[in-house]
Design an enzyme around this catalytic site. Structure first.
Site, mmCIF file in Angstrom:
data_model
loop_
_atom_site.group_PDB
_atom_site.id
_atom_site.type_symbol
_atom_site.label_atom_id
_atom_site.label_comp_id
_atom_site.label_asym_id
_atom_site.label_seq_id
_atom_site.Cartn_x
_atom_site.Cartn_y
_atom_site.Cartn_z
ATOM 1 N N GLU A 212 1.057 -1.259 0.368
ATOM 2 C CA GLU A 212 -0.183 0.030 0.117
ATOM 3 C C GLU A 212 0.734 1.579 -0.131
ATOM 4 O OE1 GLU A 212 -3.447 0.247 -0.215
ATOM 5 O OE2 GLU A 212 -3.162 -1.964 -0.893
ATOM 6 N N SER A 478 -32.953 -22.840 -20.748
ATOM 7 C CA SER A 478 -34.165 -22.615 -21.771
ATOM 8 C C SER A 478 -34.768 -22.070 -20.563
ATOM 9 C CB SER A 478 -34.991 -23.504 -22.290
ATOM 10 O OG SER A 478 -34.484 -24.504 -23.382
#
Length: 771
Positions: A212, A478
């Site tokens: 970081e 479907s």
């Protein structure tokens, strides 16, 4: 001049006609002709010598093969300070004799390259340009610093309250409750999990810093180098791909600011970062950061995250575990190990590489951590309810922000429905899962307005925290066909429109039916009920794929949808919760819904932080179209592929779905009170043994609805006759099995639909039981 006769030379006086002259011969020198009185002024002779001191002539001297060198016996006067004109060149230059004495200044040669002209040469144009650029660049930089300081001062006058900074002795916790107030689970640490930096293993803060903010100990809260690098990277990518925020800036943002992406908020963040650096030491800032940063899954702080993912205190974290937690900080949801353990481990490997580059660990240590990566242990509560709890915890900041205090969340979950859902799935998979090679199943149950009542994200939360109800993107088969026929109805067709079930070929592709038979002429209602592929493709070609995609998007499907005719057979992808919410639009008569699990959020002192209002996306299909779709989907349950799931006299609609090679099996069904979606398959995409949507998924749906809806009053679905019903909605007291129910809802405004806020625009769905 005193004459001295050299031992190796002689002197001879010249003849009278040649004028008085003397030739001097000296050893080592050529003969030199000296004129008597050559240095005396013209006409000025020395009478004492008794000799004629006439000037000597150049021509006679040169005839004798000798060169003349003008001697200088008299000291030269200093030149006047006025500029001198250059002397003209002599016609007959002659060499000057060498002498032991230093020659006069006029006879000295100046060294090459050091002439006055060279020393006074004006600077080059390039040097002048560089000097100008440097000067004006320095001026601009100075004014930039002054302007930036002024901005910092201006925004510093309006900083938010920083008094909450010191209230960090307990990490925030989240209590998640069911709709009846029963506590489902907790997130965060309830034991006052404030962890000191000295109590953590060295590799924990090292993993965070390497990933970081590698220059954390060198900057003053804002890292100009990091900002510049991020700007260059974003410019080259043409998008926001890299941030330049330091750990101090992130702490300031998490503690005091809203997550807005504005220039003003960024400047405030910088001001607060500088203030934090002046107020606290680097170790104190890092400690505050580790105890406040969000690690996903509702875990705030390193202690809560360690308990959340590894079921151990932070002081016991290993290097692989520390790397995985540090990897979460970039994107807690994306890299969460509960979502995708492989992606989380890949991110942890990047963190380990960063630690090597920063000098925190050796390559051998990183290699050992990569070959033995962190294993997820999961939260202490291992029931399937945690699939829902994880989903709610991830969404909570979007509803109520990231509170620094404890919060109480009231959800939409129904404990009775949740328990029955877990039991049904466990029973079906235990009895038939192995025999049919079906390893996983997921279930979502929601009301027609999108409130989730039950969620099961997999067979076992203890074995896998991946939520298949929310995160798995699979082919719907479907189960996608209702959107094809929805577009057809909107284009003017009706459930009774006729089409021919026959072999068709489009662009070399020939779709076939599951039964390998052709029915001939059928209505669209029958084509949907029996899931006839050829008719669905014909209709899709008639109405256009673009219109089908538009219809699906309006009903809430956000995943990738291919722009070709295979879309009619469900070749795209969808999540179970999105597909279920789309069917809820049919159940409620045409209103789009947003699936949600949070009803209310309260703060530590009981103040209300959030309460859900509004009714979702508003009307997305008209009443007649919604009635036509319900008419067709009811036929599925009466004589179509879902007939084995019918609920007797209770009206219901639904659709089965099966992807290619039996990799995914779906059943989405609904009544007027509840919409339930089921998915069955395998995580690795392995084919099942003839498992279709009408087998295991339909059985799970039927068993669940039978167990939970048996005592609920029967209510009709909005059908094709909806326009003929009086405008007053049927009340629960007067509702009967034969009544057609119409929901008299007022469409909300744009912002109500977007944010789900504002006053309720429609009544709660009445008749029925559990909502």
């Amino acid at each position: 001049m005193a004459s001295r006769k050299p031992t190796t030379g002689f002197a001879r006086r010249g003849a009278a006609d040649d004028g008085d002259w003397t030739v001097v011969r000296v050893a080592g020198l050529r003969p030199v002709r000296l004129g008597v009185g050559a240095n005396a002024p013209a006409g000025d002779y020395d009478e004492d010598d008794g000799e004629d001191m006439a000037r000597w002539e150049d021509d006679a001297f040169e005839d004798r093969g000798m060169r003349r060198l003008e001697p200088s016996f008299k000291p030269r006067k200093k030149p006047a300070p006025t500029p001198r004109k250059p002397a003209p060149k002599p016609k007959h230059p002659a060499k000057k004799p060498s002498s032991a004495k230093t020659p006069p200044k006029a006879a000295r040669r100046k060294p090459a390259g050091k002439s006055t002209a060279a020393r006074k040469r004006p600077p080059s144009r390039r040097g002048a340009l560089l000097g100008t650029v440097f000067y004006y660049g320095s001026v601009l930089a100075l004014w930039g610093v002054i302007a930036f300081g002024g901005l910092l001062f201006w925004y510093g006058l309006n900083l938010p309250d920083t008094s909450s900074l010191y209230n960090v002795r307990q990490a925030p916790s989240i209590s998640i409750r069911a709709i009846d107030g029963q506590v489902l689970s907790h997130r965060g640490d309830l034991k006052g999990g404030y962890t000191l930096l000295a109590d953590l293993p060295a590799h924990v803060p090292a993993a965070v810093l390497a990933t970081e903010d590698r220059r954390f100990y060198w900057h003053f809260g804002v890292d100009p180098v990091g900002l510049g690098r991020a700007m260059v990277a974003n410019y080259r990518a043409g998008a926001y791909v890299q941030g330049g925020s330091t750990i101090t800036q992130q702490l300031a943002k998490n503690l005091f600011l809203k997550p807005d992406r504005t220039i003003a908020r960024k400047i405030e963040e910088m001001v607060l970062a500088v203030w934090l650096e002046l107020r606290f030491t680097k170790e104190e800032i890092l400690t505050l950061y580790l105890n406040r940063v969000y690690f996903g899954g509702g875990a705030y702080g390193i202690e809560a995250a360690s308990e959340r993912y590894f079921r151990k205190p932070a002081r016991a974290l290993t290097l692989p575990e520390a790397a995985m937690l540090a990897g979460l900080l970039k994107a807690p949801s994306r890299y969460s190990p509960t979502n995708d353990i492989d992606l989380a481990r890949g991110r942890a490997a990047i963190v380990l590489s960063n630690m090597i580059a920063a000098g925190y660990i050796t390559p051998d240590e990183a290699h050992l951590a990569n070959v033995s990566p962190a294993s997820l242990e999961g939260y202490a509560a291992r029931g399937s309810i945690n699939y829902f709890v994880d989903w709610v915890a991830e969404a909570l900041p979007d509803y109520a922000g990231r509170s620094a205090a404890d919060v109480d969340v009231v959800t939409t979950i129904d404990p009775v429905l949740q328990r029955e859902a877990e039991l049904v799935i466990a029973s079906i998979l235990a009895n038939d899962g192995d025999a049919m090679n079906a390893g996983q199943a997921a279930l979502v149950a929601m009301t027609p307005d999108g409130a989730v009542r039950a969620m099961v994200g997999g067979r076992s939360y203890a074995l896998s925290q991946f939520n298949r109800a929310v995160q798995a993107k699979r082919q719907p088969g479907s189960a996608f066909k209702p959107f094809v026929y929805l577009a057809a109805i909107e284009k003017g067709m009706s459930p009774d429109t006729m089409r021919v079930d026959r072999p068709v070929t489009y662009g070399g592709w020939s779709p076939s039916n599951y039964t390998d038979r052709f029915e001939g002429e059928v209505t669209l209602r029958t084509a949907l009920a029996k899931s006839i592929n050829t008719v669905a493709v014909q209709v899709a070609r008639e109405v256009g794929v673009r219109n089908i995609v538009s219809a699906a998007r309006r009903l809430g499907l956000q995943e990738e949808l291919p722009a070709n005719l295979s879309l009619a057979l469900g070749s795209g992808s969808a999540t179970l919760i999105e597909l279920t919410a789309a069917y809820a639009t049919f159940a409620n008569g045409g209103y789009g819904v947003i699936p949600h699990g949070i009803s209310e959020v309260y703060g530590q002192s009981g103040e209300e932080l959030y309460r859900r209002h509004g009714s979702g996306l508003g009307r997305v299909i008209d009443e007649r179209t919604a009635g036509a779709m319900n008419n067709m989907l009811k036929a599925v349950m009466i004589y179509g592929t879902g007939r084995n799931s019918a609920l007797g006299e209770r009206p219901s609609g639904g659709k089965t779905g099966t992807s290619q090679d039996f990799r995914d099996a779906w059943f989405i069904g609904y009544t007027a009170d509840l919409v339930v979606g089921i998915w069955v398959g395998n995580d690795n995409g392995a084919p099942m043994k003839n498992v279709t949507g009408g087998t295991l998924p339909a059985r799970i749906w039927h068993d669940f609805m039978t167990r939970t809806q048996g005592e609920v009053p029967i209510a009709e679905l909005p059908d094709m006759v909806v326009a003929e019903v009086p405008q007053t909605a049927v009340t629960p007291a007067s509702a009967t099995a034969g009544d057609t129910l119409e929901y008299e809802w007022e469409e909300p405004g744009f912002f109500d639909r977007l944010f789900g806020r504002g006053e309720p625009r429609r009544p709660a769905l009445q008749p029925g039981g559990r909502r």
